[in-house]
Design a protein around this motif. Sequence first.
Motif, PDB file in Angstrom:
ATOM      1  N   UNK A 132       1.209  -1.368   0.137  1.00  0.00           N
ATOM      2  CA  UNK A 132      -0.049  -0.018   0.362  1.00  0.00           C
ATOM      3  C   UNK A 132       0.338   1.357   0.379  1.00  0.00           C
ATOM      4  N   UNK A 133       1.933   1.532   1.151  1.00  0.00           N
ATOM      5  CA  UNK A 133       3.147   1.884   0.699  1.00  0.00           C
ATOM      6  C   UNK A 133       4.050   2.052   0.038  1.00  0.00           C
ATOM      7  N   UNK A 134       5.092   2.799  -0.550  1.00  0.00           N
ATOM      8  CA  UNK A 134       6.418   2.710  -1.186  1.00  0.00           C
ATOM      9  C   UNK A 134       7.277   4.526   0.070  1.00  0.00           C
ATOM     10  N   UNK A 135       7.950   3.882   0.315  1.00  0.00           N
ATOM     11  CA  UNK A 135       9.064   4.950   1.139  1.00  0.00           C
ATOM     12  C   UNK A 135      10.130   5.261   0.173  1.00  0.00           C
ATOM     13  N   UNK A 136      10.526   6.692   0.134  1.00  0.00           N
ATOM     14  CA  UNK A 136      11.192   7.376  -0.688  1.00  0.00           C
ATOM     15  C   UNK A 136      12.201   7.924   0.301  1.00  0.00           C
ATOM     16  N   UNK A 137      13.304   6.950   0.748  1.00  0.00           N
ATOM     17  CA  UNK A 137      14.055   7.290   2.012  1.00  0.00           C
ATOM     18  C   UNK A 137      15.516   8.689   1.066  1.00  0.00           C
ATOM     19  N   UNK A 138      16.009   8.503   2.218  1.00  0.00           N
ATOM     20  CA  UNK A 138      17.394  10.000   1.966  1.00  0.00           C
ATOM     21  C   UNK A 138      18.350   9.692   0.202  1.00  0.00           C
ATOM     22  N   UNK A 139      18.929   7.719   0.179  1.00  0.00           N
ATOM     23  CA  UNK A 139      19.060   7.834  -1.079  1.00  0.00           C
ATOM     24  C   UNK A 139      18.752   8.280  -2.084  1.00  0.00           C
ATOM     25  N   UNK A 140      16.911   8.199  -2.466  1.00  0.00           N
ATOM     26  CA  UNK A 140      16.948   7.728  -3.607  1.00  0.00           C
ATOM     27  C   UNK A 140      16.291   9.327  -3.515  1.00  0.00           C
ATOM     28  N   UNK A 141      15.815  10.019  -2.351  1.00  0.00           N
ATOM     29  CA  UNK A 141      15.148  11.659  -2.921  1.00  0.00           C
ATOM     30  C   UNK A 141      16.792  12.442  -3.113  1.00  0.00           C
ATOM     31  N   UNK A 142      17.841  11.986  -2.746  1.00  0.00           N
ATOM     32  CA  UNK A 142      19.066  12.792  -2.470  1.00  0.00           C
ATOM     33  C   UNK A 142      19.564  12.783  -3.723  1.00  0.00           C
ATOM     34  N   UNK A 143      19.210  11.043  -4.390  1.00  0.00           N
ATOM     35  CA  UNK A 143      20.152  11.095  -5.875  1.00  0.00           C
ATOM     36  C   UNK A 143      19.140  11.007  -6.857  1.00  0.00           C
ATOM     37  N   UNK A 144      17.467  11.701  -7.237  1.00  0.00           N
ATOM     38  CA  UNK A 144      16.876  11.699  -7.898  1.00  0.00           C
ATOM     39  C   UNK A 144      15.646  13.022  -7.178  1.00  0.00           C
ATOM     40  N   UNK A 145      15.792  13.169  -5.960  1.00  0.00           N
ATOM     41  CA  UNK A 145      14.381  14.137  -5.494  1.00  0.00           C
ATOM     42  C   UNK A 145      13.193  14.229  -6.289  1.00  0.00           C
ATOM     43  N   UNK A 146      12.471  15.399  -6.745  1.00  0.00           N
ATOM     44  CA  UNK A 146      11.212  15.094  -6.676  1.00  0.00           C
ATOM     45  C   UNK A 146      10.965  14.140  -7.859  1.00  0.00           C
ATOM     46  N   UNK A 147      11.106  13.589  -8.454  1.00  0.00           N
ATOM     47  CA  UNK A 147      11.076  12.916  -9.442  1.00  0.00           C
ATOM     48  C   UNK A 147      10.852  11.537  -9.204  1.00  0.00           C
ATOM     49  N   UNK A 148      11.110  11.258  -8.174  1.00  0.00           N
ATOM     50  CA  UNK A 148      11.283  10.254  -7.396  1.00  0.00           C
ATOM     51  C   UNK A 148       9.303  10.163  -6.958  1.00  0.00           C
ATOM     52  N   UNK A 149       9.525  10.922  -5.809  1.00  0.00           N
ATOM     53  CA  UNK A 149       8.110  11.210  -5.069  1.00  0.00           C
ATOM     54  C   UNK A 149       7.230  10.836  -6.320  1.00  0.00           C
ATOM     55  N   UNK A 150       7.136  11.442  -7.424  1.00  0.00           N
ATOM     56  CA  UNK A 150       6.243  12.177  -8.850  1.00  0.00           C
ATOM     57  C   UNK A 150       5.840   9.896  -9.210  1.00  0.00           C
ATOM     58  N   UNK A 151       7.324   9.284  -9.619  1.00  0.00           N
ATOM     59  CA  UNK A 151       7.078   8.002 -10.017  1.00  0.00           C
ATOM     60  C   UNK A 151       6.782   7.421  -9.187  1.00  0.00           C
TER      61      UNK A 151
END
Length: 243
Positions: free
Chosen positions: A33-52
């Motif tokens: 039900x949930x996907x967690x975007x953490x420090x590694x992915x967010x630092x690498x890709x920023x808001x694009x990771x959230x959008x995806x």
Amino acid sequence: MTENPRDYLAVAMDVPDLQSACALADALEGAAGWLKVGAELFTAEGPAAIEMARTHAKVFLDIKLHDIPNTVASAVAAATHHGVAMLTVHAAGGIAMLRAAREAAESAAAKTGRARPKLVAVTVLTSFAPDDLKMLGVAESLPEHVARFVDLAQRAGLDGVVASPWEAAAIRAQAGQDFFLVTPGVRRAVDAVGDQTRIATPEVALAAGSSLLVVGRPIVQAPHPAQTAREFVLEIGKALEAK
Ligand code: C5P
């Protein structure tokens, strides 16, 4: 609280880039039900990771904000604009910072017409062993320290906290049924422990009152992540039935 077992599972997408995150989210489609975007992915890709991630599940942005109230408020507002369903701040940031986070989430949600994200405060990291607190000069015991942070989070109007399953029962008793309790450090009997020290099985974490289980490496590094996620959801379903 929903009773769909997959809504109790957040998969920590601790991967280095968007391509790997996309492949993982595609593979996990419908399994969590949930996907967690953490420090590694967010630092690498920023808001694009959230959008995806938002195209697949509810997004939990876990970047554990800890800064002066004004800076944290601005970051919370930005995360709200990106449509995250939940985000983390450090309880150790203090009551003024926590209150500023809550107010920023509310006003950004009202401005954008988005739902206000849940705000959960990190208490003591699940990788901490009791002696690690002493090394930071904290004299009180780990459970006492967690209870202090829970009280701070409640007084600041936050939705819940992140804590180890070991503290879950005490937090549930302290904070009541409506408090959102996120527990990382969840492992089945067959999984490797990694650097987590205060771990528990899904069954134990849920019986102790967890609202959401965070699982990273046991799923992400499994040969078949979707199959492993479904096995976790099966265990969660059984544990919920037994409650
Ligand atoms: O791989 P593993 O299942 O240990 O991943 C746990 C996830 O939960 C990681 O993304 C980690 O950052 C996060 N987390 C944690 N302890 C906390 C808060 C978050 O392990 N107190």
